[in-house]
Each structure stands twice: as C-alpha cells, then as structure tokens.
Design an enzyme around this catalytic site. Sequence first.
Site, PDB file in Angstrom:
ATOM      1  N   CYS A  36       0.835  -1.210   0.000  1.00  0.00           N
ATOM      2  CA  CYS A  36       0.000   0.000   0.000  1.00  0.00           C
ATOM      3  C   CYS A  36       0.865   1.254   0.000  1.00  0.00           C
ATOM      4  O   CYS A  36       1.432   1.626   1.040  1.00  0.00           O
ATOM      5  CB  CYS A  36      -0.927  -0.013   1.213  1.00  0.00           C
ATOM      6  SG  CYS A  36      -1.946   1.472   1.369  1.00  0.00           S
TER       7      CYS A  36
ATOM      8  N   CYS B 205      -0.521   4.088   2.251  1.00  0.00           N
ATOM      9  CA  CYS B 205      -0.303   3.849   3.680  1.00  0.00           C
ATOM     10  C   CYS B 205       1.138   4.122   4.089  1.00  0.00           C
ATOM     11  O   CYS B 205       1.403   4.734   5.129  1.00  0.00           O
ATOM     12  CB  CYS B 205      -0.636   2.399   4.027  1.00  0.00           C
ATOM     13  SG  CYS B 205      -2.229   1.806   3.426  1.00  0.00           S
ATOM     14  N   ASP B 206       2.087   3.648   3.287  1.00  0.00           N
ATOM     15  CA  ASP B 206       3.481   3.597   3.728  1.00  0.00           C
ATOM     16  C   ASP B 206       4.449   4.485   2.950  1.00  0.00           C
ATOM     17  O   ASP B 206       5.597   4.652   3.366  1.00  0.00           O
ATOM     18  CB  ASP B 206       3.984   2.146   3.644  1.00  0.00           C
ATOM     19  CG  ASP B 206       3.172   1.212   4.525  1.00  0.00           C
ATOM     20  OD1 ASP B 206       2.728   1.656   5.593  1.00  0.00           O
ATOM     21  OD2 ASP B 206       2.973   0.048   4.131  1.00  0.00           O
TER      22      ASP B 206
END
Length: 307
Positions: free
Chosen positions: A134, A137-138
């Site tokens: 992701c 997300c990261d």
Amino acid sequence: MDVQYDVVVVGAGPAGLTAAIYGARAGLKMLVIERALPGGYVATTDLIENYPGFDEGIAGIELAEKMKQHALRFDTEIVNAEVSAVRRAGSTLYLRAGQAEYTARAVIIATGTTPKKLNIPGEDELRGRGVSYCATCDGPLFRGRKIAVIGGGNSAIQEGLFLLKFVEHITFVEFMPQLTADKILQEEIKKKKKAEFFLYHIPMRINGKDRVESITIRHRETREEKTIETSGVFIYVGLSPFSQCVRGTVELDQFGFVVTNEKLETSVPGIYAAGDIRSSAIRQVITACGDGATALIHAQHYIENTK
C-alpha cells in the site's frame, strides 16, 4: 426468531456501500459488516481520475468517506467485524461475525480482494519492515530513499507515480517483456528521471536482517541475477478474492471468485455478490458501484416475492 435485517452486506467497499445506499433509501433495514476500514481497496488509492463527476480527480480515501457518509445518511448500520461464515436455514440467512450472529432475508457478498503475495524468501519476514502492499499507507515513510516496485500494470504504475512524490528513486521489476499498464500511465512514468525499469525479470528474494536492505532479481531468459539496494519493496502483482466466508456455501470459480448470473445471484437463493469478488468482473470502482445497485435491486425483488 424474527429476522433482524432485510439485507446484510458483507464488505464496505464501493459495491457494498452503493448497495447500502440503494437499500436504505428504499426503506429496507440494512446492515453492512466490514472487517477493515469502509471504502475497501479504493481507500488506499492516492488519486482516482476516471470516476464520473470529479473532473480533476479525487483522493481514494475522500471518495470512500463520501460513500460511507451517503450510506449513513439513510440510516445504514455499519459494524466493524469479520464475517467467518454465511449459511442458509429455511428462508433465513445466518451470518457469523466474531461472537455475534446476524440474520437476514438476503445477503450481498461484496468482500473484494486482497493483494497477491510473491511467496519468495524475505517477503513475510520483512512485511511491515520495508515490504508493503500500500503506497498510500506507507509511502511517506520512505522519503528520500530508494525503493523497488514489483509489477508493471495499472496499480503498480499508479502507485509508483504517487511514491515518486517522496522517494529518491524507484526500480520497477516486471515479469513481462513490457509494461502492461494503460498507455497514458506508461507515458507518464517513462518521463520520470527517478524511475528505472527491469523488464522480463522476476524477484527471487528480499534481503535484510531487521529491515529491507536489497532485492535480488533474475532475468527470465539469461537467468542472470542482480541484487539491487533498496529500503522498501512495494508489491503489485494482482489480487486474490476474499471469499473465505462463503467457501463451501456458494459456487466459486477455480480462482476463488464468486460465480453469479446476470442478476448477480449466486448458487444459493437469497445470496448475491457484487464488485471485485465476482468471477470475471471488470474490476473498476464504477463497475463495482453498478454491481452494488444491481444486486440490491434484485435482492429487494427476491425479498418481496418470498415474504
């Protein structure tokens, strides 16, 4: 026992939330059960540029929130839990979610998909320590670093373009001899000086003790191996259906996707499927929404005809 809900929707992605909007607005008592965050996979996408009505694009998480709020406006109930089983007894459908059991007249399975894994050494051991699925997300965690992206399809290139906002350099590793993403995406990524491509290569192992330090890849024809220094590995090699809750209940295809007819009915009366979980579905946000509406309308007809 009285049936608690007219329709229970399993999954709060675009398909599930659309079904909820249509059902609740029609006066049906609706419950949506979501194992993670409402929005599904779309909530992890940085920018969506092909959803009608948003001519300048919209962040995936913003679109997901709008869909959720739209469903809540019509008094849809949303529960955070994972459905482990769906079964039919008589005319009633039973859903087990954690320690709770819910009953419904109809069920719509809209559980979507999960990212496929490479299944190579280092992937599981270093997940969350440099291995990610992701970018939204990261991605910010890798600011100023070198990373690798595995895959050359739409997801890989779209997420790679987002990652380029943060990282110093991206090495793309693609199994095929050419990128498979849409032409417009290929043209955009190839303009980026910080992007490098290893086509016709396969990842062999992800290396590192406590965190990702490098990845070893191999040319599919010459079998020459190369180890590339990287702080992160973002994996986009396809999606697997999240169909565990109906395995053994409804018919699945050879890959685990739910088989439906044109009314989105499964092999069990009263159980429908919508969105990415369906066999042979085109997996786009807009088609998932269409599925959600279609499944709900036919579920409503089913309820009316079986009361």
